[in-house]
Write an enzyme that holds these catalytic residues in place. Structure first.
Site, PDB file in Angstrom:
ATOM      1  N   GLU A  22      -8.504  -7.506  11.313  1.00 31.79           N
ATOM      2  CA  GLU A  22      -7.845  -7.226  10.031  1.00 31.79           C
ATOM      3  C   GLU A  22      -6.758  -8.257   9.802  1.00 31.79           C
ATOM      4  O   GLU A  22      -6.424  -9.042  10.693  1.00 31.79           O
ATOM      5  CB  GLU A  22      -7.287  -5.792  10.012  1.00 31.79           C
ATOM      6  N   HIS A  52      -1.545  -1.594  -0.517  1.00 31.78           N
ATOM      7  CA  HIS A  52      -2.789  -2.116   0.040  1.00 31.78           C
ATOM      8  C   HIS A  52      -3.431  -2.991  -1.022  1.00 31.78           C
ATOM      9  O   HIS A  52      -3.521  -2.596  -2.184  1.00 31.78           O
ATOM     10  CB  HIS A  52      -3.732  -0.985   0.437  1.00 31.78           C
ATOM     11  N   ARG A  96      -0.539  -8.420   4.364  1.00 30.35           N
ATOM     12  CA  ARG A  96      -0.869  -7.559   3.224  1.00 30.35           C
ATOM     13  C   ARG A  96       0.009  -7.788   1.997  1.00 30.35           C
ATOM     14  O   ARG A  96      -0.478  -7.753   0.866  1.00 30.35           O
ATOM     15  CB  ARG A  96      -0.686  -6.124   3.678  1.00 30.35           C
ATOM     16  N   HIS A 117       0.292   2.401  -0.397  1.00 28.64           N
ATOM     17  CA  HIS A 117      -0.516   2.741   0.775  1.00 28.64           C
ATOM     18  C   HIS A 117       0.310   3.306   1.922  1.00 28.64           C
ATOM     19  O   HIS A 117      -0.090   4.259   2.566  1.00 28.64           O
ATOM     20  CB  HIS A 117      -1.239   1.472   1.218  1.00 28.64           C
ATOM     21  N   ARG A 171       4.159  -3.611   7.563  1.00 26.86           N
ATOM     22  CA  ARG A 171       3.376  -3.145   8.710  1.00 26.86           C
ATOM     23  C   ARG A 171       2.113  -3.984   8.919  1.00 26.86           C
ATOM     24  O   ARG A 171       1.398  -4.305   7.969  1.00 26.86           O
ATOM     25  CB  ARG A 171       2.971  -1.695   8.486  1.00 26.86           C
TER      26      ARG A 171
HETATM   27  C1  SIN Z   1      -7.507  -0.433   6.007  1.00 29.63           C
HETATM   28  O1  SIN Z   1      -8.521   0.041   6.511  1.00 29.63           O
HETATM   29  O2  SIN Z   1      -7.519  -1.456   5.333  1.00 29.63           O
HETATM   30  C2  SIN Z   1      -6.208   0.261   6.209  1.00 29.63           C
HETATM   31  C3  SIN Z   1      -5.765   0.089   7.590  1.00 29.63           C
HETATM   32  C4  SIN Z   1      -4.282   0.299   7.656  1.00 29.63           C
HETATM   33  O3  SIN Z   1      -3.640   0.549   6.659  1.00 29.63           O
HETATM   34  O4  SIN Z   1      -3.744   0.152   8.753  1.00 29.63           O
END
Ligand code: SIN
Length: 509
Positions: free
Chosen positions: A110, A225, A276, A337, A372
């Site tokens: 991620e 998000h 993010r 988010h 975060r």
């Molecule tokens: C996501 O699946 O993109 C969210 C994961 C997160 O917010 O840690």
């Protein structure tokens, strides 16, 4: 009703804490909705831990600190990353079915992670898989569950939290007394028009703790998000960042003077896997430029069978609205988010009030800083829930208030007239991009609202107004941009602002 432990909230933080607390005494979980309804259930990406080949706690630590934009507490981050592998082992023992590949745990990638280190379950149904196991375990452990009970007040005696008042499902007041109360009420995404959070995420824990006199910290840092589904007339739905981890590309919307152009490389060297806040602002910029209410998330170049198997939740959800993400890009837009800030705790989940502990999204442990790192939140819940229960067994001392704490007198108790009014105010004036005038207008508007009405929704609207007001206050004071807090009048970070904003009410109830 008298308990040794009262746990407020039933996401992974609350249920993991309840499971541990039940080993030490009579334990109850009090939760506003049905037991399984929480942010945890909707988590898709997974849970981060340095358990893969070539990974290390040092790499996980460094990625977390970098994402936090100078405001992580390094000691708290050390706790988080070091204790991660043990907590993952424990979740596996409890029965969480983490996905594997050729006999090894499967790890996703991620944004802003330098390695593939995200454990997932059921593909993108990680949260649901965890919640299901935890609900079963808590029931087996004999924890008493009071679902559909809305806590309206933390009770205190001589400054110590001694239990709560709640409204039962019929609206009747009930009193729970407890030696120790653990707040695990989750986040507050419902404060914004667009959110990936369910309707129970209204910031109640922060509001309850604030009224009782606990210190709150980092309230200005709200994570948006980047990629929530933005189909007209369809409820907001998270499209996990793991899609970009598997190669999905953000593109400009069709018809917008060169639609279909991959734009993230223009904004950050990590492109689609940038932190993010960077991706969310880039999308907001591209939406403004094109006059569109969305950009496109494109994974049509990947093997359709792989996408259907790795992302069954997203794939099937979109199919319900006649969107096949293996064949067409998905329209996406940012949505509220996650709250990095919350009720201040030390490294043992202790708040500044004796008898009150906090873990999970409601807490400000210092691990997330100003922004975060993806999938560190589920991890934080289990690491600090365990620490809170351990600390509570050792003694009663509360956390010392952080040195930057300042008293903050808010005008009076107000409640939002309705959710939509508050949501649209915060979305426009305290959202992804903020400015002093917008923040001042938001503060004045909230201060002019009337007193709360009776009942659960009245109490919820009062909590939402209070948490919104705290966000606005902190965002007004922080005259710089850092992590998820972006001010158009001060777009750069200021080294003098490498510090927290912590507030406490001067006149607790
Ligand atoms: C996501 O699946 O993109 C969210 C994961 C997160 O917010 O840690």
């Amino acid at each position: 009703m008298n308990y040794d432990y009262l746990i407020l909230g039933s996401g992974i933080a609350g249920l993991y804490a309840a499971l541990l607390a039940a080993q030490h005494g009579r334990t109850a979980v009090v939760t506003k909705g049905p037991i399984e309804e929480s942010n945890t259930k909707y988590a898709q990406g997974g849970i981060a831990a340095a358990v893969g080949p070539g990974d290390s706690v040092t790499a996980h630590r460094n990625d977390t600190l970098a994402a936090g934009a100078g405001l992580c507490d390094p000691a708290a981050v050390d706790v988080l990353v070091r204790e991660a592998p043990d907590r993952i082992r424990r979740l596996t023992e409890l029965g969480v079915p983490f996905d594997s590949e050729e006999g090894q745990v499967a790890l996703g990638r991620e944004g802003a992670h330098s390695r593939a280190r995200i454990l997932h379950a059921g593909g993108d149904r990680t949260g649901d898989a965890i919640e299901t196991v935890m609900v079963r375990r808590v029931r087996e452990a004999g924890v008493e569950v009071f679902d559909r009970h809305a806590v309206t007040e933390l009770r205190t005696r001589d400054g110590r939290v001694t239990g709560v008042e709640a409204l039962d499902p019929t609206g009747r007041p009930v009193l729970f007394q407890a030696t120790r109360t653990i707040l695990a009420t989750g986040g507050a995404g419902q404060l914004y028009t667009l959110t990936t959070n369910p309707s129970v995420a209204t910031g109640d824990g922060v509001a309850l703790a604030w009224r009782a006199g606990a210190v709150v910290r980092d309230m200005e840092f709200v994570q948006f998000h980047p990629t929530a589904l933005a189909l007209p007339g369809v409820p907001t739905f998270l499209l996990t960042e793991a899609l970009r981890g598997e190669g999905a590309i953000l593109r400009t919307p069709a018809g917008a003077g060169g639609g279909g152009r991959a734009f993230m490389p223009n904004y950050h060297p990590l492109g689609d896997l940038a932190p993010r806040d960077v991706v969310a602002r880039a999308i907001a910029t591209e939406m403004r430029r094109s006059g569109s209410d969305h950009v496109l998330l494109d994974i049509t170049h990947a093997d359709p069978d792989f996408i259907a198997a790795r992302f069954p939740g997203v794939h099937q959800h979109c199919l319900r609205y006649e969107l096949d993400i293996t064949r067409a890009p998905a329209p996406v837009a940012p949505a509220a988010h996650y709250f990095m800030g919350g009720v201040y705790t030390d490294h043992w989940g202790r708040t500044t009030l004796p008898g009150l502990y906090a873990c999970g999204e409601v807490a400000s442990t210092g691990v997330h800083g100003a922004n975060r790192l993806a999938s560190n939140s589920l991890l934080e819940t289990v690491v600090f829930a365990q620490r809170a229960v351990e600390a509570s067994q050792r003694g009663d001392a509360p956390a010392a208030p952080p040195p930057d704490t300042t008293p903050l007198a808010l005008p009076r108790l107000t409640a939002a007239p309705d959710r939509a009014t508050l949501q649209s105010l915060l979305w426009s004036q305290a959202g992804i991009v903020r400015d002093p005038q917008g923040l001042a207008d938001a503060a004045a508007t909230i201060d002019a609202w009337g007193a709360p009405s009776a009942g659960v929704e009245g109490a919820t609207l009062a909590n939402m107004a209070l948490v919104g007001r705290l966000i606005v206050q902190a965002a007004s004071r922080r005259t710089e941009s850092r992590g998820a807090h972006y001010r158009s009048d001060a777009p750069e970070s200021d080294p003098n602002w490498r510090r927290h904003l912590s507030f406490v009410r001067p006149d607790p109830q």
